[in-house]
Write an enzyme that holds these catalytic residues in place. Structure first.
Site, PDB file in Angstrom:
ATOM      1  N   LYS A   1       0.858  -1.184   0.000  1.00  0.00           N
ATOM      2  CA  LYS A   1       0.000   0.000   0.000  1.00  0.00           C
ATOM      3  C   LYS A   1       0.894   1.233   0.000  1.00  0.00           C
ATOM      4  O   LYS A   1       1.790   1.351   0.844  1.00  0.00           O
ATOM      5  CB  LYS A   1      -0.823   0.015   1.293  1.00  0.00           C
ATOM      6  CG  LYS A   1      -2.272  -0.333   1.108  1.00  0.00           C
ATOM      7  CD  LYS A   1      -2.918  -0.368   2.466  1.00  0.00           C
ATOM      8  CE  LYS A   1      -4.333   0.065   2.431  1.00  0.00           C
ATOM      9  NZ  LYS A   1      -4.933   0.034   3.769  1.00  0.00           N
TER      10      LYS A   1
HETATM   11  C1  E4P Z   1      -8.315   0.628   3.737  1.00  0.00           C
HETATM   12  O1  E4P Z   1      -7.463   0.013   3.120  1.00  0.00           O
HETATM   13  C2  E4P Z   1      -8.091   1.256   5.057  1.00  0.00           C
HETATM   14  O2  E4P Z   1      -7.351   0.376   5.857  1.00  0.00           O
HETATM   15  C3  E4P Z   1      -9.350   1.532   5.813  1.00  0.00           C
HETATM   16  O3  E4P Z   1     -10.503   1.207   5.040  1.00  0.00           O
HETATM   17  C4  E4P Z   1      -9.408   2.833   6.495  1.00  0.00           C
HETATM   18  O4  E4P Z   1     -10.634   2.947   7.141  1.00  0.00           O
HETATM   19  P1  E4P Z   1     -10.907   3.999   8.325  1.00  0.00           P
HETATM   20  O5  E4P Z   1     -11.277   5.302   7.700  1.00  0.00           O
HETATM   21  O6  E4P Z   1     -12.074   3.384   9.066  1.00  0.00           O
HETATM   22  O7  E4P Z   1      -9.657   4.069   9.156  1.00  0.00           O
END
Ligand code: E4P
Length: 214
Positions: free
Chosen positions: A83
């Site tokens: 990522k």
């Molecule tokens: C996605 O890859 C992220 O890990 C995640 O969806 C972030 O979500 P949040 O806004 O609940 O932290």
């Protein structure tokens, strides 16, 4: 539609995998920090638990160190996807990594322009964070709709992961738009099962079955 689980918790991952609906995992530094387990061991274990892509976040800022970090992470297991946040340096690293065959999930996407850049750079996935847009009174799902419409015009291989999902309605809206992937926290996945009429129906059928002649 592919279901990824948005967690680094092995118990949740194994439980959801046991339901037979799990296609992958997304993690981030916040989710990993909650687990209090050695990072590399945790990622290897998650990758063993789920055959699909497991997104693991890079934290370096510049393209060179990002590429090095991503290569290290990709070496942990064959199903690791790295990522990388959408920045200029992140984009440079994404191009290099994609050409090397390392899958990139471009994260922290909050605009269609960002999603277009990520696709151009060869990202395997883009993650628009819809809940965080809803949190600031913008319609997160509009972003997903627009990204999907733009991708539809071209031949990008990039898949949209609807991320930052907060409730079951987000999952349904993502499915109505034909989003290829939703990454869903365990608590929301669990809620997808529930309907009070199902519970009442089961209860009544069991009662009636007790009275049936067998
Ligand atoms: C996605 O890859 C992220 O890990 C995640 O969806 C972030 O979500 P949040 O806004 O609940 O932290």
């Amino acid at each position: 539609m592919k279901f990824f689980i948005d967690t680094a918790n092995l118990k949740e991952i194994r439980e959801a995998a046991g339901w037979g609906i799990l296609d992958g995992v997304t993690t981030n530094p916040t989710l990993v920090a909650r687990e209090k387990a050695p990072f590399a061991d945790l990622i290897r274990e998650i990758c063993r638990a789920v055959p699909g892509p497991v997104s693991v976040e890079c934290v370096a800022a510049d393209a060179g160190p990002l590429v090095e970090e991503a290569r290290r992470l990709a070496g942990l297991a064959p199903n690791v996807v790295v990522k990388i946040p959408l920045t200029r340096e992140g984009l440079k690293a994404t191009r290099t990594l994609s050409q090397e065959g390392i899958g990139v999930n471009t994260t922290l996407i909050f605009s269609t322009a960002q999603a277009l850049l990520a696709a151009k750079a060869g990202s395997r996935f883009v993650s628009p964070f819809i809940g965080r847009l809803d949190d600031i009174s913008q319609e997160g799902m509009d972003l997903v709709r627009e990204i999907l419409a733009v991708y539809e015009n071209y031949t990008f291989q990039t898949e949209v992961i609807v991320a930052s999902i907060r409730h079951p309605r987000h999952v349904i809206e993502a499915a109505l738009l034909g989003a290829p992937v939703a990454t869903v926290p365990f608590s929301v996945l669990d809620k997808l099962f529930h309907h009070p009429l199902t519970d009442i129906g089961i209860e009544n059928f069991l009662k009636d079955w007790g009275r049936a002649v067998k």
